[in-house]
Design an enzyme around this catalytic site. Sequence first.
Site, PDB file in Angstrom:
ATOM      1  N   ASP A  36       0.821  -1.209   0.000  1.00 41.41           N
ATOM      2  CA  ASP A  36       0.000   0.000   0.000  1.00 41.41           C
ATOM      3  C   ASP A  36       0.858   1.263   0.000  1.00 41.41           C
ATOM      4  O   ASP A  36       1.915   1.316   0.636  1.00 41.41           O
ATOM      5  CB  ASP A  36      -0.895  -0.015   1.244  1.00 41.41           C
ATOM      6  CG  ASP A  36      -1.815   1.186   1.316  1.00 41.41           C
ATOM      7  OD1 ASP A  36      -2.647   1.343   0.409  1.00 41.41           O
ATOM      8  OD2 ASP A  36      -1.691   1.978   2.278  1.00 41.41           O
TER       9      ASP A  36
ATOM     10  N   GLU B  27       1.155  -0.532  -5.122  1.00 36.12           N
ATOM     11  CA  GLU B  27       0.214   0.555  -5.394  1.00 36.12           C
ATOM     12  C   GLU B  27       1.055   1.836  -5.441  1.00 36.12           C
ATOM     13  O   GLU B  27       1.354   2.432  -4.416  1.00 36.12           O
ATOM     14  CB  GLU B  27      -0.856   0.655  -4.305  1.00 36.12           C
ATOM     15  CG  GLU B  27      -1.940   1.662  -4.642  1.00 36.12           C
ATOM     16  CD  GLU B  27      -2.353   2.560  -3.484  1.00 36.12           C
ATOM     17  OE1 GLU B  27      -3.226   3.429  -3.698  1.00 36.12           O
ATOM     18  OE2 GLU B  27      -1.800   2.429  -2.385  1.00 36.12           O
TER      19      GLU B  27
END
Length: 634
Positions: free
Chosen positions: A316, A369
């Site tokens: 993330d 990401e």
Amino acid sequence: MSETVVVYSLFTEFDISLFRSGKHFKLYEKLGSHACHVDGKQGVHFAVWAPNAQSVSVTGNFNGWNPHSHQLHVRWDSSGIWEGFIEGLNLGEVYKYHIHSNTGELLEKADPFALYNEIAPRTASFVSSTWYQWDDEKWMKNRQEVNALDKPFSVYEMHLGSWARDPEDPLRLLNYREIAQKLVPYIVEMEFTHVEFMPIMEHPYYPSWGYQITGYFAASSRYGSAQDLMFLIESLHKNGIGVLLDWVPSHFPGDAHGLYRFDGSHLFEHEDPRKGYHPDWKSYIFNYGRNEVRSFLISNAFFWLDRYHIDGLRVDAVASMLYLDYSREEGQWEPNAFGGRENLEAVHFLQEFNEAVYSHFPDVQTIAEESTSWPGVSKPTFAGGLGFGMKWMMGWMHDTLNYFKEDPINRKYYHNQMTFATVYGFHENFMLPLSHDEVVYGKQSLIYKMPGDEWQKFANLRALYLYMYTFIGTKLLFMGGEFAQTSEWNVNQSLDWHLTQYAPHRGMQRFVKALNKLYRGEPSLYEKGFSTDGFEWIELGDHTNSIFAFLRKGHEEDNDILVVLNLTPVVRDYRVGVPKAGNWEVILNSDDLAFYGSGLEQEQVASDRIFWMNKPHSIQLILPPLAGIVLKRI
């Protein structure tokens, strides 16, 4: 020092050397609480890193939470590790660390390496175990056949607490085993290759969706035990489904029982707030330059891959790690040693993380990401890249959604938003994400991003999905998107499963299943998914009619398929160039009646020896409105 704590260590000098050099990647075998026998006596060994503490003790029900009765011993080697063996304790004991810092503070902390924690809002840790009799040997032995970059990768992203709830009590979260009973047959039926769980590590604030983690080694007790989660993962594996996990090494919250100022100092986070505080999330950033912190983080990645048989980690907020000026104004950040904005310590950490993961778990994938144009995210570290297996293609997502939001009458002015992705699309191993971030905070559900009346909205969304599944890269779809959830995602309630009783939503669900089946069954859609050899535009310039046509190619020419999109609500009689003569058959039509389309069918069509679109042959097609068709030469 209390005599009830025996001087005993699980560490060797080599362990300490690895830890202090940032190279110990299995700290979960040493730090934390471990039920064991010492000199034939049952007890628990405790070990915690707190180098700036005057004293550390273990408190719990067993000693009436007395901070003076069971004090740990500090190691002689200046590692900052406090440890000891307490006789008579066993699995299930609840505890905390009482830390008296060098500055005089008295802190009550959960164990950073706890395997299980109390259900929020309680914050203590349990002496626990991740022992499990796994029954997924076949999957683990052969998962490289599913996880490889030249295999289909169709990911169903989901949040465990809001995918489905107890219909008798909508406020009750289903546990891991109950989720397994519903989820496994559903994923098999829908033919996704993988599921991706949003963070399931322990987090005190449920509406954080799991991204504000305090217990990095603990599966959230909201849904049951570690073994319950393992049962869910095993059940997916036994049915041929891979499991990806969201992993958050970018930041952590400031909860008093968590990692923040763990021993009264900035132990895990960077001391300089310009590097250690995240203004967007009001959270704290790991100190990637500290060896022991890198050992902690990479050990955590190993833990989930090792103990839980996770098949891949989606990392993330990578962009927030890479840039010193991320979400910061001028004067709020300090340049690196070379005067640049790159966080060199974070870059080194990410490279080391990927090198370590792929060297020990070569059949998993790491997925970044990363929302900027940082070069080489999915390139090998030996070539200067970060070493990820894949990267989310955020540019494709933004451009595609912006295009489909437009009324078809205006789409001719935005034609390049559909074609621009191929300008940069082969620079990385891209995954196409329609994720949870696109259906929250007033962004609307995917179906309500589409223009037009009800029929047109569904037709547009089906066309978008067909484009996504037949375009380059791998695929990710957030839960609810497969049946066109109408409301935005709400973490506090179940998806609106009742919608599937209505024809438009039931048709969408059937269509996504058909797309997954097509994607898995057509090698040309995945064998060269990251290569220019696997994609060729046939028609990319007809902005007037909003028509696109392209070929997808695999290792065998006979497997090539043709995709044609008509993104206006007008039926078109249209000639398309093809590379070879023969009969071309429609193998998927998003306008099919079974999918709530208009039912305009394209018969099998024979090619003509007419040079068209720079191809020696061509076919005359009837293109359904707001739809895509997939053809294959037979």
